[in-house]
Design a protein around this motif. Structure first.
Motif, short mmCIF file in Angstrom:
data_model
loop_
_atom_site.label_atom_id
_atom_site.label_comp_id
_atom_site.label_asym_id
_atom_site.label_seq_id
_atom_site.Cartn_x
_atom_site.Cartn_y
_atom_site.Cartn_z
N ASP A 65 -1.65 8.28 -6.50
CA ASP A 65 -2.45 7.05 -6.55
C ASP A 65 -2.40 6.33 -5.20
O ASP A 65 -3.42 5.85 -4.70
N HIS A 66 -1.20 6.28 -4.62
CA HIS A 66 -1.03 5.63 -3.32
C HIS A 66 -1.93 6.28 -2.27
O HIS A 66 -2.62 5.59 -1.51
N ARG A 69 -5.66 5.54 -2.87
CA ARG A 69 -6.01 4.16 -2.52
C ARG A 69 -6.07 3.97 -1.00
O ARG A 69 -6.91 3.22 -0.49
N THR A 70 -5.16 4.63 -0.30
CA THR A 70 -4.99 4.35 1.13
C THR A 70 -6.02 5.02 2.02
O THR A 70 -6.59 4.37 2.92
N LEU A 73 -9.24 3.46 3.09
CA LEU A 73 -9.10 2.16 3.73
C LEU A 73 -8.57 2.24 5.16
O LEU A 73 -8.65 1.25 5.90
N THR A 86 -2.11 -1.65 5.68
CA THR A 86 -2.94 -1.09 4.60
C THR A 86 -2.14 -0.17 3.70
O THR A 86 -2.21 -0.26 2.47
N HIS A 89 0.43 -2.28 1.59
CA HIS A 89 -0.22 -3.04 0.51
C HIS A 89 -0.72 -2.10 -0.59
O HIS A 89 -0.58 -2.39 -1.79
N SER A 90 -1.29 -0.96 -0.19
CA SER A 90 -1.80 0.00 -1.18
C SER A 90 -0.66 0.57 -2.02
O SER A 90 -0.81 0.81 -3.22
N ASP A 93 0.25 -1.93 -4.62
CA ASP A 93 -0.77 -1.94 -5.68
C ASP A 93 -0.60 -0.75 -6.63
O ASP A 93 -0.75 -0.87 -7.84
N ALA A 94 -0.27 0.42 -6.05
CA ALA A 94 -0.08 1.61 -6.88
C ALA A 94 1.13 1.46 -7.80
O ALA A 94 1.14 1.97 -8.92
#
Length: 224
Positions: A65-66, A69-70, A73, A86, A89-90, A93-94
């Motif tokens: 997931d990380h 997401r990353t 971005l 980035t 933060h990602s 969030d994960a």
């Protein structure tokens, strides 16, 4: 493993992660996981020797997931401070769905010799994925690093990420805003430090730090 076995294994993983989130790591037993997944306890142990093995599945789920997401971005040619911020933060969030059981889980994951440790041999796949992601962060950034640090710097960035994770686990602020603020402070410092790595003295210092951290965060497992 046939389709049925794959489905059963995945059902156990999904059930365990849900129970970890909802009821906590310590409160979740293999018996409870088996009951919720609708399989026998013996069948559950056929796929997983215990909760520790399911923790490694959690590491892999979070790391996939990380990464997803990353990567979209990351800004090609952007500053390392921006791209490192980035990825941090990602990562937060994960991990966010699992914050509730983080503190209890630390008791088993912190010792380097623990099978649940991110430094353990059992965590190799997830750890390699995480370090590779840090390598991608460096590759996408305009701040190029000396070839001598190609292998060491991604490891150091991952260790910083682990430090941020430790702060996140104990962060009781809403949405862990304090940890996100910490990321905003750390990322520029890391960017400046990597810029200095072009200088021979700083490069040697970073290399020494990398060697020390590698030495003290790895251990050979011995069986009693």
């Amino acid at each position: 493993m046939g389709d049925r076995g794959t489905d059963t294994r995945q059902k156990l993983v999904d059930t365990a992660l849900r129970l970890f989130r909802d009821e906590g790591f310590q409160a979740t037993t293999m018996r409870r996981i088996a009951q919720e997944a609708g399989v026998s306890l013996g069948n559950a142990y056929y796929y997983f020797a215990g909760k520790d093995e399911l923790v490694h599945e959690l590491y892999l789920v979070v790391q996939r997931d990380h990464r997803e997401r990353t990567l979209p971005l990351l800004r090609d040619g952007g500053s390392l401070a921006e791209n490192f911020g980035t990825v941090l933060h990602s990562g937060l969030d994960a991990m966010s769905p699992y914050h509730g059981f983080g503190s209890s889980f630390l008791q088993s994951a912190l010792p380097v010799a623990s099978r649940s440790s991110p430094f353990s041999a059992e965590s190799t796949d997830a750890r390699d994925m995480a370090i590779t992601l840090m390598r991608d962060v460096l590759a996408s950034s305009r701040q190029k690093i000396p070839p001598s640090l190609d292998n060491q710097l991604p490891m150091l960035l991952w260790l910083i990420y682990l430090g941020v994770t430790l702060h996140w686990v104990t962060d009781s602020s809403a949405g862990q805003t304090r940890t996100h603020a910490l990321v905003d402070s750390i990322a520029p410092v890391v960017g400046k430090a990597v810029q200095l790595a072009r200088l021979p003295v700083a490069r040697s210092l970073i290399s020494d730090i990398a060697e020390l951290t590698t030495r003290f965060t790895t251990t050979e497992r011995t069986t009693p």
